[in-house]
Scaffold this active site. Sequence first.
Site, PDB file in Angstrom:
ATOM      1  N   ASP A   9      21.165  40.226  51.036  1.00 12.78           N
ATOM      2  CA  ASP A   9      21.934  39.137  51.648  1.00 12.78           C
ATOM      3  C   ASP A   9      23.365  39.194  51.127  1.00 12.78           C
ATOM      4  OD1 ASP A   9      22.328  36.715  53.173  1.00 12.78           O
ATOM      5  OD2 ASP A   9      22.462  35.682  51.264  1.00 12.78           O
ATOM      6  N   SER A  10      24.242  38.558  51.859  1.00 16.12           N
ATOM      7  CA  SER A  10      25.632  38.482  51.414  1.00 16.12           C
ATOM      8  C   SER A  10      25.785  37.604  50.170  1.00 16.12           C
ATOM      9  CB  SER A  10      26.503  37.928  52.538  1.00 16.12           C
ATOM     10  OG  SER A  10      26.053  36.633  52.884  1.00 16.12           O
ATOM     11  N   CYS A  72      20.453  38.239  56.159  1.00 14.98           N
ATOM     12  CA  CYS A  72      21.789  37.713  56.437  1.00 14.98           C
ATOM     13  C   CYS A  72      22.034  37.922  57.927  1.00 14.98           C
ATOM     14  CB  CYS A  72      22.800  38.493  55.595  1.00 14.98           C
ATOM     15  SG  CYS A  72      24.517  38.249  56.064  1.00 14.98           S
ATOM     16  N   GLU A 151      27.148  26.927  49.965  1.00 13.70           N
ATOM     17  CA  GLU A 151      27.347  27.827  48.824  1.00 13.70           C
ATOM     18  C   GLU A 151      27.930  27.052  47.623  1.00 13.70           C
ATOM     19  OE1 GLU A 151      26.943  32.080  47.909  1.00 13.70           O
ATOM     20  OE2 GLU A 151      26.730  31.200  49.892  1.00 13.70           O
ATOM     21  N   CYS A 184      22.052  31.109  60.410  1.00 15.59           N
ATOM     22  CA  CYS A 184      22.663  31.492  59.135  1.00 15.59           C
ATOM     23  C   CYS A 184      21.673  31.055  58.065  1.00 15.59           C
ATOM     24  CB  CYS A 184      24.012  30.792  58.954  1.00 15.59           C
ATOM     25  SG  CYS A 184      24.732  31.040  57.306  1.00 15.59           S
ATOM     26  N   HIS A 186      21.981  30.116  55.185  1.00 22.48           N
ATOM     27  CA  HIS A 186      22.379  28.995  54.339  1.00 22.48           C
ATOM     28  C   HIS A 186      21.931  27.644  54.908  1.00 22.48           C
ATOM     29  CE1 HIS A 186      25.103  31.977  52.680  1.00 22.48           C
ATOM     30  NE2 HIS A 186      25.340  31.167  51.676  1.00 22.48           N
TER      31      HIS A 186
END
Lengths: 272, 272
Positions: A9-10, A72, A151, A184, A186
């Site tokens: 993942d990023s 991701c 994040e 996404c 997140h």
Amino acid sequence: MDQPIGVIDSGVGGLTVASELIRQLPKEQLIYLGDTLRCPYGPRPKQEVVEYTWEMVDFLLNKNIKMLVVACNTATAYTLDELRANLSIPVIGVIQPGARAAIKMTNNRRIGVIGTEGTINSKAYPLALQSINSNIVVNDLACPKLAPMVEEGNLTGSEAYDIVYQSLKPLKDKNHIDTLILGCTHYPLVKDLIQEVIGKHVHVISSGEETAREISTILSFNKKLYNGTRIPKHQFFTTGRLHVFESIANKWLQQPLGFVKNINLSEKSFNK
Amino acid sequence: MDQPIGVIDSGVGGLTVASELIRQLPKEQLIYLGDTLRCPYGPRPKQEVVEYTWEMVDFLLNKNIKMLVVACNTATAYTLDELRANLSIPVIGVIQPGARAAIKMTNNRRIGVIGTEGTINSKAYPLALQSINSNIVVNDLACPKLAPMVEEGNLTGSEAYDIVYQSLKPLKDKNHIDTLILGCTHYPLVKDLIQEVIGKHVHVISSGEETAREISTILSFNKKLYNGTRIPKHQFFTTGRLHVFESIANKWLQQPLGFVKNINLSEKSFNK
């Protein structure tokens, strides 16, 4: 099949996929790599995302993984076909599982998708949805503020609500979607806020759960599920600061990480 | 991939899988074969179910199918491994998709399974569930009266409610399951009654929806999804009485069948 499953993942978003994998397939062992140093991938040009993704993939191939999970959305949108064409192990992205789950859930065939600019501009979701069912109407929307907000650990309260509300407003005003894909990894961390803003009548699809389910399908179909009795030991790697990654990951996974290590992908010294 | 998907069942129950396939993958073409003449398979000895299933499979292989769906829990329990070992096309059963969906849904890891005597006695569901997650507690229960009740079209009213209530009672009294797998493709037709009896707090998993979802996953992963623009023409075959099959199927699929034909599997004259 004793080998671990590799997850890239990023940054930390893919931990929502890892967490679901651990829950749904508790015998499997994971190696997770988050490129936290260069996160987010969403606003980066395609070529850069492709290059960074390959660096992560090379790292995990050296760990003898039996399957690669691109956890991701941006990296999936830009690299999935290329990775599948070049690797001999199964490669699973997060876009098709979310698309398939949405097609299963929708009644009125109007599906919303939210994601980073990179994911939305790639049109990967509309392509995936319509290649399966051409009657689906897709309303997609880039929400560039959401991943950074998550994040930063900004998950509740009125500031977070306002950002979610302003981000989703164009979609709320549109076309009566009955299903919304969180495009996404997140976003599941603020799923409750998103559900509140978009309305109770909309099915909100979390790609993490759906991807874990498809990983199980593909491993089982390819007879690659682990069937012994070991207690799995997961490994976590980050390109960013160790303690930041560790504190977020501990919270998200709701368990201590065990093995966690910082690495430098550009040094190319990781292969030994 | 222009070839059709083959779906076999002991009778009409597999139409719940076909119906979901048509809904989730509207471009794909199906060939359905229901062995209505020899239905139900549930109480038959294993060797007989294996023999009948191979007769159906041989019929469909001659139709050049790209994938075989065993849309009958009893036939899946007895023949899936053997079919997979002997056929070069992907073979999907209904047990693992239901098991995986249940593992995704459960919070307390207590899963109930209802099915025919054959399916329950085979222990195929506990095996599938525990091979994925050994922490799962399975409460399984044979409900021999449910499939015949559905096959007779007895889907609502107090008599149907009583049969469902008496059938599920031993499970209701037990161990607080939070998820129930409908381990027979007939049961989705009385899902509302089952939900009412077992309680709103229990997730009821319909194998039809889940199997269609996994078919999509496997076809997509193997690059075998149809991606043209044809209007699909499905074909339906039954070994039983044509008008009985047709009237049930029209009702269940909520659309006219188009092509439907009676065949005699034991004549072996179907290959021309």
